[in-house]
Design a protein around this motif. Structure first.
Motif, PDB file in Angstrom:
ATOM      1  N   LEU A   1       0.826  -1.196   0.000  1.00 51.41           N
ATOM      2  CA  LEU A   1       0.000   0.000   0.000  1.00 51.41           C
ATOM      3  C   LEU A   1       0.867   1.256   0.000  1.00 51.41           C
ATOM      4  O   LEU A   1       0.622   2.192  -0.756  1.00 51.41           O
TER       5      LEU A   1
ATOM      6  N   VAL B   1       2.344   1.815  -3.417  1.00 49.04           N
ATOM      7  CA  VAL B   1       1.359   2.357  -4.361  1.00 49.04           C
ATOM      8  C   VAL B   1       1.195   3.854  -4.134  1.00 49.04           C
ATOM      9  O   VAL B   1       1.204   4.646  -5.077  1.00 49.04           O
ATOM     10  N   VAL B   2       1.076   4.254  -2.875  1.00 48.81           N
ATOM     11  CA  VAL B   2       0.893   5.674  -2.557  1.00 48.81           C
ATOM     12  C   VAL B   2       2.143   6.464  -2.929  1.00 48.81           C
ATOM     13  O   VAL B   2       2.057   7.548  -3.523  1.00 48.81           O
TER      14      VAL B   2
ATOM     15  N   SER C   1       4.325   5.784  -5.209  1.00 47.91           N
ATOM     16  CA  SER C   1       4.387   5.863  -6.664  1.00 47.91           C
ATOM     17  C   SER C   1       3.447   6.943  -7.184  1.00 47.91           C
ATOM     18  O   SER C   1       3.793   7.714  -8.084  1.00 47.91           O
ATOM     19  N   ASP C   2       2.253   7.021  -6.623  1.00 53.26           N
ATOM     20  CA  ASP C   2       1.296   8.038  -7.056  1.00 53.26           C
ATOM     21  C   ASP C   2       1.804   9.439  -6.723  1.00 53.26           C
ATOM     22  O   ASP C   2       1.685  10.353  -7.550  1.00 53.26           O
TER      23      ASP C   2
ATOM     24  N   ILE D   1      -5.151  11.375  -4.148  1.00 52.65           N
ATOM     25  CA  ILE D   1      -4.426  10.098  -4.211  1.00 52.65           C
ATOM     26  C   ILE D   1      -5.422   8.950  -4.069  1.00 52.65           C
ATOM     27  O   ILE D   1      -5.373   7.968  -4.815  1.00 52.65           O
TER      28      ILE D   1
ATOM     29  N   ARG E   1      -7.359   8.506  -7.319  1.00 54.88           N
ATOM     30  CA  ARG E   1      -6.574   7.912  -8.421  1.00 54.88           C
ATOM     31  C   ARG E   1      -6.266   6.444  -8.171  1.00 54.88           C
ATOM     32  O   ARG E   1      -6.243   5.641  -9.097  1.00 54.88           O
ATOM     33  N   THR E   2      -5.970   6.084  -6.920  1.00 53.05           N
ATOM     34  CA  THR E   2      -5.549   4.711  -6.624  1.00 53.05           C
ATOM     35  C   THR E   2      -6.720   3.788  -6.302  1.00 53.05           C
ATOM     36  O   THR E   2      -6.562   2.567  -6.342  1.00 53.05           O
TER      37      THR E   2
ATOM     38  N   LEU F   1      -7.929   3.547  -3.371  1.00 54.25           N
ATOM     39  CA  LEU F   1      -7.757   3.138  -1.980  1.00 54.25           C
ATOM     40  C   LEU F   1      -8.616   4.021  -1.066  1.00 54.25           C
ATOM     41  O   LEU F   1      -8.843   5.190  -1.377  1.00 54.25           O
TER      42      LEU F   1
ATOM     43  N   VAL G   1      -4.769   5.761   2.666  1.00 49.98           N
ATOM     44  CA  VAL G   1      -3.834   6.691   2.038  1.00 49.98           C
ATOM     45  C   VAL G   1      -3.221   7.592   3.101  1.00 49.98           C
ATOM     46  O   VAL G   1      -2.007   7.812   3.106  1.00 49.98           O
TER      47      VAL G   1
END
Length: 161
Positions: free
Chosen positions: A37, A40-41, A43-44, A56, A59-60, A62, A67
């Motif tokens: 997780l 992913v955050v 990277s965003d 965020i 977009r993800t 989540l 987040v």
């Protein structure tokens, strides 16, 4: 390749990526869902500097609470910084720090050769080179580049033909 094969390839690549990451400090489980997780955050945030937690999450896909937790972990590790949004002081914007912590440097420097060797079941240099080059092509063409997506959405840059 069809959608199912692409999905399965993506899952395999994620597993290889997880295997390539160095062990976290304190013996924590590197394969924990929370570690993925955070990746992913992070990277965003890298692809969308000065972004809000809600953006965020949108977009993800989540939950905003997850987040927020990931941003807190990244902030504690020295990977990101937060600041009030000058346009709306109620919002907090997140961006990568210019300074790289020791842990972030270690993660970014981690090579994939050992993980690829395990995944391929072979240490044949030709095969490793071929797969590494294919991954480089995919990364060059598919990874988000900071500012590029925003420019396309705003109509500033024409989409590739």
């Amino acid at each position: 390749m069809n959608g199912v094969e692409l999905f399965l390839l993506g899952r395999t690549l994620m597993k290889i990526g997880e295997e390539a990451l160095p062990e976290p400090p304190g013996g924590a489980d590197r394969h924990a869902g929370s570690a993925r997780l955070v990746l992913v955050v992070a990277s965003d945030i890298a692809a969308h500097p000065d972004t809000a937690v809600g953006e965020i999450a949108a977009r993800t896909g989540l939950p905003q609470s997850q987040v927020s937790s990931a941003v807190a972990r990244l902030k504690e590790a020295g990977s990101v910084r937060t600041a009030p949004d000058p346009a709306d002081r109620r919002r907090v914007l997140v961006r990568q720090t210019a300074d790289v912590s020791e842990r972030v440097a270690q993660v970014r420097a981690a090579g994939i050769e050992d993980a690829l060797t395990i995944a391929l079941g072979s240490d044949d240099p030709q095969r490793l080179r071929e797969v590494s080059e294919a991954l480089d092509v995919l990364a060059r063409n598919l990874l988000p580049q900071p500012g590029v997506l925003e420019s396309h959405r705003a109509g500033i840059v024409s989409p590739p033909e």
